[in-house]
Design a protein around this motif. Structure first.
Motif, PDB file in Angstrom:
ATOM      1  N   GLY A  58      -4.603  -3.540  12.851  1.00 27.00           N
ATOM      2  CA  GLY A  58      -5.563  -2.452  13.033  1.00 27.00           C
ATOM      3  C   GLY A  58      -6.184  -1.895  11.766  1.00 27.00           C
ATOM      4  N   ILE A  59      -5.644  -2.209  10.599  1.00 27.16           N
ATOM      5  CA  ILE A  59      -6.215  -1.654   9.378  1.00 27.16           C
ATOM      6  C   ILE A  59      -7.461  -2.463   9.000  1.00 27.16           C
ATOM      7  CG2 ILE A  59      -4.861  -3.015   7.725  1.00 27.16           C
ATOM      8  CD1 ILE A  59      -4.656  -0.324   6.075  1.00 27.16           C
ATOM      9  N   THR A  60      -8.486  -1.761   8.532  1.00 27.03           N
ATOM     10  CA  THR A  60      -9.700  -2.443   8.105  1.00 27.03           C
ATOM     11  C   THR A  60      -9.621  -2.731   6.610  1.00 27.03           C
ATOM     12  OG1 THR A  60     -10.865  -0.385   7.594  1.00 27.03           O
ATOM     13  CG2 THR A  60     -11.078  -1.231   9.859  1.00 27.03           C
ATOM     14  N   THR A  61     -10.438  -3.671   6.177  1.00 23.44           N
ATOM     15  CA  THR A  61     -10.499  -4.023   4.758  1.00 23.44           C
ATOM     16  C   THR A  61     -10.871  -2.799   3.928  1.00 23.44           C
ATOM     17  OG1 THR A  61     -11.128  -6.266   5.328  1.00 23.44           O
ATOM     18  CG2 THR A  61     -11.625  -5.556   3.090  1.00 23.44           C
ATOM     19  N   ARG A  62     -11.859  -2.076   4.395  1.00 29.93           N
ATOM     20  CA  ARG A  62     -12.327  -0.885   3.674  1.00 29.93           C
ATOM     21  C   ARG A  62     -11.222   0.172   3.553  1.00 29.93           C
ATOM     22  NH1 ARG A  62     -17.380   2.867   5.544  1.00 29.93           N
ATOM     23  NH2 ARG A  62     -17.322   4.273   3.773  1.00 29.93           N
ATOM     24  N   MET A  63     -10.513   0.410   4.653  1.00 24.92           N
ATOM     25  CA  MET A  63      -9.448   1.419   4.650  1.00 24.92           C
ATOM     26  C   MET A  63      -8.305   0.993   3.729  1.00 24.92           C
ATOM     27  SD  MET A  63      -8.284   4.322   5.476  1.00 24.92           S
ATOM     28  CE  MET A  63      -9.444   4.871   6.709  1.00 24.92           C
ATOM     29  N   LEU A  64      -7.923  -0.272   3.789  1.00 28.07           N
ATOM     30  CA  LEU A  64      -6.854  -0.755   2.930  1.00 28.07           C
ATOM     31  C   LEU A  64      -7.241  -0.602   1.464  1.00 28.07           C
ATOM     32  CD1 LEU A  64      -4.129  -2.055   2.416  1.00 28.07           C
ATOM     33  CD2 LEU A  64      -5.195  -4.299   2.775  1.00 28.07           C
ATOM     34  N   SER A  65      -8.452  -0.968   1.130  1.00 27.23           N
ATOM     35  CA  SER A  65      -8.930  -0.831  -0.247  1.00 27.23           C
ATOM     36  C   SER A  65      -8.873   0.621  -0.707  1.00 27.23           C
ATOM     37  CB  SER A  65     -10.356  -1.363  -0.346  1.00 27.23           C
ATOM     38  OG  SER A  65     -10.835  -1.210  -1.655  1.00 27.23           O
ATOM     39  N   ARG A  66      -9.339   1.519   0.126  1.00 28.61           N
ATOM     40  CA  ARG A  66      -9.334   2.956  -0.204  1.00 28.61           C
ATOM     41  C   ARG A  66      -7.909   3.473  -0.390  1.00 28.61           C
ATOM     42  NH1 ARG A  66     -11.844   6.768   4.145  1.00 28.61           N
ATOM     43  NH2 ARG A  66     -13.222   4.992   4.181  1.00 28.61           N
ATOM     44  N   GLU A  67      -7.031   3.106   0.525  1.00 24.65           N
ATOM     45  CA  GLU A  67      -5.648   3.587   0.460  1.00 24.65           C
ATOM     46  C   GLU A  67      -4.920   3.021  -0.765  1.00 24.65           C
ATOM     47  OE1 GLU A  67      -4.804   6.058   1.987  1.00 24.65           O
ATOM     48  OE2 GLU A  67      -5.007   5.955   4.137  1.00 24.65           O
ATOM     49  N   LEU A  68      -5.141   1.748  -1.081  1.00 27.89           N
ATOM     50  CA  LEU A  68      -4.498   1.160  -2.260  1.00 27.89           C
ATOM     51  C   LEU A  68      -4.938   1.872  -3.534  1.00 27.89           C
ATOM     52  CD1 LEU A  68      -4.670  -2.628  -1.340  1.00 27.89           C
ATOM     53  CD2 LEU A  68      -2.585  -1.243  -1.545  1.00 27.89           C
ATOM     54  N   LYS A  69      -6.225   2.175  -3.651  1.00 26.52           N
ATOM     55  CA  LYS A  69      -6.723   2.903  -4.823  1.00 26.52           C
ATOM     56  C   LYS A  69      -6.093   4.283  -4.917  1.00 26.52           C
ATOM     57  CE  LYS A  69     -11.145   0.541  -5.122  1.00 26.52           C
ATOM     58  NZ  LYS A  69     -12.571   0.582  -4.805  1.00 26.52           N
ATOM     59  N   ASP A  70      -6.013   4.970  -3.786  1.00 25.54           N
ATOM     60  CA  ASP A  70      -5.424   6.308  -3.755  1.00 25.54           C
ATOM     61  C   ASP A  70      -3.937   6.265  -4.124  1.00 25.54           C
ATOM     62  OD1 ASP A  70      -5.581   9.161  -3.140  1.00 25.54           O
ATOM     63  OD2 ASP A  70      -4.325   8.671  -1.409  1.00 25.54           O
ATOM     64  N   MET A  71      -3.234   5.284  -3.611  1.00 26.23           N
ATOM     65  CA  MET A  71      -1.811   5.167  -3.884  1.00 26.23           C
ATOM     66  C   MET A  71      -1.555   4.772  -5.333  1.00 26.23           C
ATOM     67  SD  MET A  71      -0.879   3.429  -0.244  1.00 26.23           S
ATOM     68  CE  MET A  71       0.842   3.161  -0.532  1.00 26.23           C
TER      69      MET A  71
END
Length: 121
Positions: A58-71
């Motif tokens: 269910g995770i999108t590429t865009r969301m994963l990218s955003r979350e990885l940067k934030d983390m």
């Protein structure tokens, strides 16, 4: 409840404003739908972007990218770029990330117990 932990964490007299701020800080860093599943995926050996993405339904590429940067900005993950052809990017949990492993384990335990309780009723 662990009495030692209660005495260590909660001040006497209690400072509710400080406690609420601490809870909000924690939720800000690890809250949301995706951060804990991402951490779990990485801790289970998925290091590359596509591996992480495939392991989380269910995770999108865009969301994963955003979350990885934030983390990464919150020092939970380390991003390693290897100058190969093509460039290889890998993510790994930081020592700081490991500092809340017990919290994640308690959450998994609680979630399993909660699901079982709902099934029984």
């Amino acid at each position: 409840m662990d009495e030692h932990l209660v005495k260590e964490v909660l001040s006497e007299p209690r400072n509710q404003k400080e406690e609420i701020q601490a809870l909000q800080d924690t939720i800000y860093v690890i809250g949301g739908k995706w951060k804990l599943p991402i951490i779990n995926s990485i801790c289970n050996g998925n290091r590359r972007f596509r591996e992480i993405e495939r392991s989380i339904p269910g995770i999108t590429t865009r969301m994963l990218s955003r979350e990885l940067k934030d983390m990464e900005a919150n020092k939970l993950l380390k991003r390693t770029v290897t100058p190969t052809s093509p460039v290889t990017v890998e993510y790994s949990p930081s020592d700081y990330c490991h500092s809340f492993a017990d919290i994640i384990l308690h959450m998994i335990k609680w979630g399993k117990e909660h699901r079982q309780r709902l099934k029984e009723d």
